[in-house]
Design a protein around this motif. Structure first.
Motif, PDB file in Angstrom:
ATOM      1  N   GLU B 285      56.931  96.976  53.546  1.00 36.38           N
ATOM      2  CA  GLU B 285      56.923  96.316  52.224  1.00 36.38           C
ATOM      3  C   GLU B 285      57.916  96.974  51.274  1.00 36.38           C
ATOM      4  OE1 GLU B 285      55.348  93.160  50.615  1.00 36.38           O
ATOM      5  OE2 GLU B 285      53.538  94.134  51.329  1.00 36.38           O
ATOM      6  N   LYS B 286      58.674  96.143  50.579  1.00 42.17           N
ATOM      7  CA  LYS B 286      59.614  96.655  49.569  1.00 42.17           C
ATOM      8  C   LYS B 286      59.446  95.787  48.327  1.00 42.17           C
ATOM      9  CE  LYS B 286      63.053  97.637  53.101  1.00 42.17           C
ATOM     10  NZ  LYS B 286      64.169  97.010  53.807  1.00 42.17           N
ATOM     11  N   GLU B 287      58.872  96.366  47.311  1.00 39.95           N
ATOM     12  CA  GLU B 287      58.689  95.611  46.068  1.00 39.95           C
ATOM     13  C   GLU B 287      59.066  96.490  44.885  1.00 39.95           C
ATOM     14  OE1 GLU B 287      58.041  92.480  45.980  1.00 39.95           O
ATOM     15  OE2 GLU B 287      57.285  92.118  48.010  1.00 39.95           O
ATOM     16  N   PHE B 288      59.099  95.862  43.730  1.00 42.18           N
ATOM     17  CA  PHE B 288      59.521  96.608  42.540  1.00 42.18           C
ATOM     18  C   PHE B 288      58.383  97.015  41.614  1.00 42.18           C
ATOM     19  CE2 PHE B 288      63.527  94.203  43.413  1.00 42.18           C
ATOM     20  CZ  PHE B 288      64.190  95.310  43.897  1.00 42.18           C
ATOM     21  N   GLU B 289      57.235  96.404  41.834  1.00 46.79           N
ATOM     22  CA  GLU B 289      56.141  96.754  40.936  1.00 46.79           C
ATOM     23  C   GLU B 289      54.819  96.711  41.686  1.00 46.79           C
ATOM     24  OE1 GLU B 289      56.442  95.235  37.032  1.00 46.79           O
ATOM     25  OE2 GLU B 289      54.405  95.813  36.468  1.00 46.79           O
ATOM     26  N   ILE B 290      53.971  97.661  41.318  1.00 49.35           N
ATOM     27  CA  ILE B 290      52.610  97.681  41.863  1.00 49.35           C
ATOM     28  C   ILE B 290      51.671  97.434  40.691  1.00 49.35           C
ATOM     29  CG2 ILE B 290      50.799  99.220  42.783  1.00 49.35           C
ATOM     30  CD1 ILE B 290      53.062 100.576  44.433  1.00 49.35           C
ATOM     31  N   ILE B 291      50.706  96.540  40.909  1.00 48.90           N
ATOM     32  CA  ILE B 291      49.706  96.286  39.868  1.00 48.90           C
ATOM     33  C   ILE B 291      48.469  97.102  40.229  1.00 48.90           C
ATOM     34  CG2 ILE B 291      48.162  94.563  38.853  1.00 48.90           C
ATOM     35  CD1 ILE B 291      50.850  93.862  38.040  1.00 48.90           C
ATOM     36  N   VAL B 292      48.044  97.928  39.278  1.00 46.66           N
ATOM     37  CA  VAL B 292      46.872  98.774  39.509  1.00 46.66           C
ATOM     38  C   VAL B 292      45.724  98.242  38.659  1.00 46.66           C
ATOM     39  CG1 VAL B 292      45.925 101.089  39.102  1.00 46.66           C
ATOM     40  CG2 VAL B 292      48.213 100.830  40.083  1.00 46.66           C
ATOM     41  N   ILE B 293      44.558  98.144  39.248  1.00 48.21           N
ATOM     42  CA  ILE B 293      43.372  97.794  38.454  1.00 48.21           C
ATOM     43  C   ILE B 293      42.463  99.023  38.431  1.00 48.21           C
ATOM     44  CG2 ILE B 293      41.401  96.241  38.201  1.00 48.21           C
ATOM     45  CD1 ILE B 293      43.045  94.161  39.760  1.00 48.21           C
ATOM     46  N   VAL B 294      42.162  99.487  37.242  1.00 48.33           N
ATOM     47  CA  VAL B 294      41.347 100.696  37.064  1.00 48.33           C
ATOM     48  C   VAL B 294      39.875 100.284  37.048  1.00 48.33           C
ATOM     49  CG1 VAL B 294      40.938 102.681  35.541  1.00 48.33           C
ATOM     50  CG2 VAL B 294      43.232 101.711  35.729  1.00 48.33           C
ATOM     51  N   ASP B 295      39.006 101.172  37.527  1.00 48.22           N
ATOM     52  CA  ASP B 295      37.588 100.784  37.643  1.00 48.22           C
ATOM     53  C   ASP B 295      36.920 100.479  36.304  1.00 48.22           C
ATOM     54  OD1 ASP B 295      37.471 103.359  36.750  1.00 48.22           O
ATOM     55  OD2 ASP B 295      36.333 104.180  38.440  1.00 48.22           O
ATOM     56  N   SER B 296      37.323 101.165  35.236  1.00 49.44           N
ATOM     57  CA  SER B 296      36.751 100.842  33.924  1.00 49.44           C
ATOM     58  C   SER B 296      37.765 101.170  32.829  1.00 49.44           C
ATOM     59  CB  SER B 296      35.461 101.629  33.684  1.00 49.44           C
ATOM     60  OG  SER B 296      35.782 102.982  33.498  1.00 49.44           O
ATOM     61  N   ASP B 297      37.552 100.577  31.655  1.00 51.03           N
ATOM     62  CA  ASP B 297      38.481 100.746  30.529  1.00 51.03           C
ATOM     63  C   ASP B 297      38.646 102.209  30.123  1.00 51.03           C
ATOM     64  OD1 ASP B 297      39.275  98.140  30.131  1.00 51.03           O
ATOM     65  OD2 ASP B 297      37.500  97.657  28.939  1.00 51.03           O
ATOM     66  N   GLU B 298      37.543 102.973  30.210  1.00 50.33           N
ATOM     67  CA  GLU B 298      37.592 104.372  29.755  1.00 50.33           C
ATOM     68  C   GLU B 298      38.545 105.217  30.600  1.00 50.33           C
ATOM     69  OE1 GLU B 298      33.632 103.636  30.732  1.00 50.33           O
ATOM     70  OE2 GLU B 298      34.690 102.103  29.564  1.00 50.33           O
ATOM     71  N   ASN B 299      38.767 104.785  31.846  1.00 51.68           N
ATOM     72  CA  ASN B 299      39.585 105.610  32.740  1.00 51.68           C
ATOM     73  C   ASN B 299      41.059 105.216  32.764  1.00 51.68           C
ATOM     74  OD1 ASN B 299      37.358 107.142  33.533  1.00 51.68           O
ATOM     75  ND2 ASN B 299      36.747 105.586  35.019  1.00 51.68           N
ATOM     76  N   VAL B 300      41.413 104.189  31.969  1.00 52.30           N
ATOM     77  CA  VAL B 300      42.792 103.690  32.023  1.00 52.30           C
ATOM     78  C   VAL B 300      43.798 104.793  31.667  1.00 52.30           C
ATOM     79  CG1 VAL B 300      44.434 102.098  30.935  1.00 52.30           C
ATOM     80  CG2 VAL B 300      42.199 101.267  31.666  1.00 52.30           C
TER      81      VAL B 300
END
Lengths: 227, 478
Positions: B285-300
Motif C-alpha cells: 500500500e502506498k498512500e498519502f494520508e492515514i485517517i486515525v479514529i481515537v477511542d474517545s475525545d479526551e484522548n485525541v
C-alpha cells in the motif's frame, strides 16, 4: 475666620504689569457681612475669587479657618469650594436646560450625594429663598430676581461657611436688587454665614456690617457699622 | 461625582445639539457598519468552510501525513457536477461485479512524491499507538465516470473517496439509507448528482450506479487522483465498470463531484487500476494520508502528540477548524480595515464635536468648577460623552449591518420574484444552512469595544482641554 496676609496678584496685560492685589492684608470674622466697594479694575472681584479659591495669589496667603487655601492642589481646592464656600454671580450662571431644582442640585452632584437626597436638599434650599412654587421651572420661565434666588439657593445648598457674591444685584432692577440684598442679609443672620459681597451700589453696601473700599489692589478704607 | 451620575449627565449632554450629535453618530455608524458587515461575512464564510471541511469529520479523527509539503489537490471547488465526454475510440465495457478483481503488473509512484508516501509499516506503527481505535489509509480514486442504469441519463465525472463506516455514518446527509450505508457496495454521492440526473434524491436511494475505471497500472494513490476523463482515448488500456448502490446524498457542498465508498471497495477498484490483486495492493500500500479514529475525545490530544512524536504530521479536527478560523479571521480583519479608516475619520468628527461643545459650554464649565467640580470630573464628563457617541454609533452600525446582512441572506436564498417572473435567482438556494452574513456575540463585543475605544481616545484631548480651563476665564466667557 478669614485671614489674608500680604496678598499680591500680579498679571501682565498687553505687556503691562497689572497689580490686581497689592500687598493687601485683611481679617474677616465669622458671621461678618462685608461689602467690597470700588470701581472697575480696583481688585475687589480678584479678592473675592482668591477667597473662593477660584484664583491664586502671586504672593501672600489666604487662611480660612486655620487652613492655608492658597497652597492647595486642584482636588483640595475643588473640595473647599464644594463644602466651604458658595458663589453668587452677577449673571446668575444657571444652566438653561435644567429646572430650578436641578440647578440647585449641581454642587451636590459633585459631592457624591445620591439623587434622592440631592433633591430633598435642593427643595429645602429653594424653600429658604421662597421659591417652593417654582421648583420645576427652567431659568427662562423665571424673572431675574427669581433666577438670582435660585442661584442663592445653589450657593447655600451645601451649607457653606462663606457666601461670596460678585455684584449679585448688577443685573436686576432696583426692587429686585433690594429683595436680593435683604435675602442675603437674612441668610447671614439666620444661618450665621460669613458673607462677602462685591458691589458698585453704595445703598446696597449699607446692608453690610463692614464696608471695604478698594482701589488699585489696596484697602482704601475699612468702615464698620456701629452695632 | 458618582459614576452613574457621570454617565447620566454626559448622556443628557448629547441631546443639547441633537443634529450635531446625530451627524457624529452617523459618521461613527459608517465605520461600525463596515467593520461589522465585513466581520459577519468573514464569519459566515468561515462557518461555511468549516461545515464543508467537517462534513465527514468526527471530533475523534486525526489526519496523518508524512512530514512533506503536498501542495494542493486538484479538486474542483463549487463547480457542480460535470458531464463525462466519451473518448473518441471508446472500447467495449467489461462489466464485472466488485469481487472479481484482476491483477497485472505494477507501476511506480512518481519519484518527487516518494518522500510523502505512507506504507503499511507506517499504518502498523500508528495503529499501535495507545487509544487508537482504528486507522486506515485515506483513498482517492478518480474513475472515468459514474452513470445510472438508465441510458437516457448523463454519464458524470466523479472522484471516489474511501471512508471508514464510522466516519461516513456521521456525515451531514440530505437523505440516507442507514442500513445500506454499511454495505460494501454502498456509495454516498454529492447532492448535485440527483439534480444533474434530474431525479429526486429519495427515488435514487438503493438504485444501482456504474463507475468506470481504466487499468492504468498506476497505484491507487495520487496517481489516480487526476480528474475523471483523464483517460479519454484509453487506447488499448483495459477498462471496467463497477456497480454500486446509492446509500445516500450528502448536503450540497463545494466538493461537488464526490462519491464516498467503503475502504474495501476503494481497495478493489485501486487494485484493478494498478493491475494487482487486492492482497498485492494491500501488501504494498502506498498512500498519502492515514485517517486515525481515537477511542474517545479526551484522548485525541495525547494520540495527536504521540503521532507527531513518531515523526508524522497530524491534524486533529480541532486543528483543522482552528486553521480555517485563522485564515478567515485574517481575511475578515483585512476587509475590516476599510471600516477602521472610516472610523478614524469619524474619530476626528468626535473630537471636533467635543471641542465645539467645550466652546459652547465654557461658562458652564466655569460654574461647575466654582461649585466644586474637580478637573478629573470635568474630564470624565467629556470622556463619557465621547464614549456614548462611540457606543451609540457602534450600536446603530451593528443594527444596520445586521438588518442588511439578514436582507442579503434572504435575497441570496430566496431570490426576488414577482409572481412567476424571477428577477434575481437565489444563488444560495442549494445551500440552505449557509448564510453569507453571520453575527455572533464576539462580533458585537468587538465592534462596540472598537467604536467605544476609538471614541474615548478621540475624546481625550477635548476632555483634557475642558478639565484645564481656568474657572475665572471660563466664567467671563460670553
Amino acid at each position: 475666620m478669614i485671614t489674608i496676609q500680604k496678598a499680591s496678584k500680579v498679571y501682565s496685560l498687553g505687556g503691562e504689569e497689572i497689580r490686581a492685589l497689592d500687598n493687601l492684608s485683611l481679617k474677616i470674622d465669622k458671621g461678618d457681612f462685608v461689602a467690597l466697594l470700588g470701581s472697575s479694575g480696583s481688585g475687589k472681584s480678584t479678592l473675592l475669587n482668591v477667597v473662593g479659591s477660584l484664583d491664586t495669589l502671586t504672593s501672600g496667603r489666604v487662611v480660612v479657618e486655620g487652613v492655608d487655601i492658597s497652597k492647595k492642589k486642584d482636588k483640595e481646592q475643588a473640595r473647599y469650594r464644594r463644602t466651604r464656600v458658595g458663589f453668587i454671580f452677577q449673571t446668575f450662571n444657571l444652566q438653561r436646560r435644567l429646572t430650578a431644582t436641578e440647578n440647585v442640585e449641581l454642587p451636590l452632584l459633585f459631592d457624591n450625594i445620591p439623587a434622592q437626597k440631592r433633591k430633598a436638599m435642593a427643595l429645602e434650599a429653594l424653600s429658604k429663598v421662597n421659591l417652593s412654587d417654582r421648583v420645576g421651572h427652567r431659568p427662562s420661565e423665571l424673572s431675574g430676581g427669581q433666577q438670582q434666588r435660585v442661584a442663592i439657593a445653589r450657593a447655600m445648598v451645601n451649607n457653606p461657611k462663606v457666601l461670596l457674591a460678585d455684584e449679585p444685584t448688577g443685573n436686576l432692577d432696583s426692587k429686585s436688587g433690594e429683595n436680593i440684598m435683604k435675602l442675603i442679609r437674612n441668610l447671614n443672620k439666620k444661618e450665621n454665614m460669613t458673607v462677602i459681597v462685591v458691589t458698585h451700589n453704595e445703598e446696597h453696601a449699607l446692608y453690610a456690617d463692614r464696608v471695604l473700599r478698594i482701589r488699585d489692589g489696596k484697602i482704601l478704607r475699612d468702615s464698620k457699622k456701629k452695632q | 461625582m458618582r459614576v452613574d451620575d457621570v454617565l447620566k449627565v454626559s448622556f443628557g449632554n448629547l441631546f443639547r445639539q441633537k443634529a450635531r450629535t446625530a451627524l457624529t453618530i452617523v459618521s461613527m455608524m459608517i465605520g461600525a457598519f463596515l467593520i461589522s458587515i465585513m466581520l459577519s461575512v468573514g464569519n459566515g464564510l468561515k462557518q461555511f468552510m468549516i461545515s464543508q471541511v467537517t462534513m465527514f469529520a468526527d471530533t475523534r479523527t486525526i489526519g496523518v501525513q508524512k512530514q512533506f509539503d503536498f501542495g494542493s489537490f486538484g479538486f474542483s471547488l463549487g463547480g457542480g457536477v460535470e458531464k463525462y465526454t466519451e473518448p473518441s475510440d471508446a472500447l467495449e465495457v467489461d462489466v464485472r461485479p466488485l469481487d472479481e478483481g484482476t491483477s497485472s503488473d505494477t507501476s511506480g509512484m512518481p519519484d518527487y512524491l516518494s518522500g510523502a508516501v505512507l506504507r503499511n509499516n507506517d499504518l502498523e506503527k500508528i495503529s499501535k499507538i495507545n487509544h487508537v481505535a482504528d486507522a486506515a489509509f485515506e483513498k482517492y480514486i478518480s474513475p472515468d465516470y459514474i452513470r445510472l442504469d438508465d441510458a437516457e441519463r448523463d454519464k458524470l465525472l466523479v472522484t471516489l473517496y474511501g471512508l471508514p463506516v464510522e466516519i461516513r455514518e456521521n456525515a451531514s446527509f440530505s437523505v440516507v439509507d442507514k442500513n445500506e450505508l454499511r454495505n460494501k457496495d454502498a456509495v454516498v454521492l454529492s447532492d448535485g448528482y440527483a439534480e444533474s440526473w434530474g431525479l429526486d434524491r429519495e427515488l435514487l436511494l438503493g438504485k444501482t450506479v456504474w463507475i468506470q475505471v481504466a487499468q492504468t497500472g498506476e497505484p491507487s494513490g495520487l496517481g489516480s487522483v487526476q480528474q475523471g476523463g483523464m483517460s479519454a482515448g484509453h487506447g488499448d488500456v483495459e477498462i471496467k465498470e463497477f456497480p454500486f448502490k446509492i446509500a445516500g446524498f450528502v448536503e450540497k457542498s463545494l466538493l461537488s463531484q464526490m462519491g464516498y465508498i467503503t475502504p474495501e471497495a476503494a481497495d478493489e477498484i485501486g487494485a484493478y487500476i494498478a493491475g494487482k490483486s487486492i492482497e498485492e495492493l494491500i501488501t504494498d500500500e502506498k498512500e498519502f494520508e492515514i485517517i486515525v479514529i481515537v477511542d474517545s475525545d479526551e484522548n485525541v490530544d495525547a494520540v495527536d502528540r504521540a503521532i507527531e512524536k513518531a515523526g508524522y504530521q497530524s491534524m486533529t479536527y480541532d486543528e483543522s477548524i482552528g486553521q480555517i478560523g485563522v485564515v478567515f479571521d485574517f481575511i475578515s480583519a483585512a476587509l475590516s480595515s476599510f471600516g477602521a479608516i472610516a472610523m478614524l475619520v469619524a474619530s476626528i468628527g468626535i473630537a471636533n464635536t467635543l471641542l465645539m461643545a467645550i466652546y459652547e459650554r465654557t461658562r458652564e464649565i466655569g460654574v461647575m468648577k466654582a461649585v466644586g467640580a474637580t478637573r478629573t470630573v470635568i474630564g470624565a464628563l467629556f470622556t463619557a460623552e465621547a464614549a456614548w457617541l462611540g457606543i451609540l454609533g457602534g450600536s446603530v452600525g451593528l443594527l444596520v449591518s445586521w438588518l442588511i446582512g439578514r436582507f442579503v441572506n434572504w435575497i441570496l436564498h430566496d431570490g426576488i420574484s414577482i409572481g412567476s417572473l424571477t428577477i434575481l435567482k437565489g444563488v444560495l438556494a442549494d445551500y440552505p444552512t449557509f448564510d453569507i452574513s453571520v453575527f455572533n456575540i464576539q462580533i458585537i463585543i468587538l465592534v462596540l469595544g472598537v467604536t467605544t475605544s476609538v471614541a474615548v481616545v478621540a475624546g481625550l484631548y477635548p476632555a483634557w482641554r475642558a478639565s484645564r480651563l481656568d474657572p475665572i476665564v471660563a466664567l467671563r466667557h460670553d
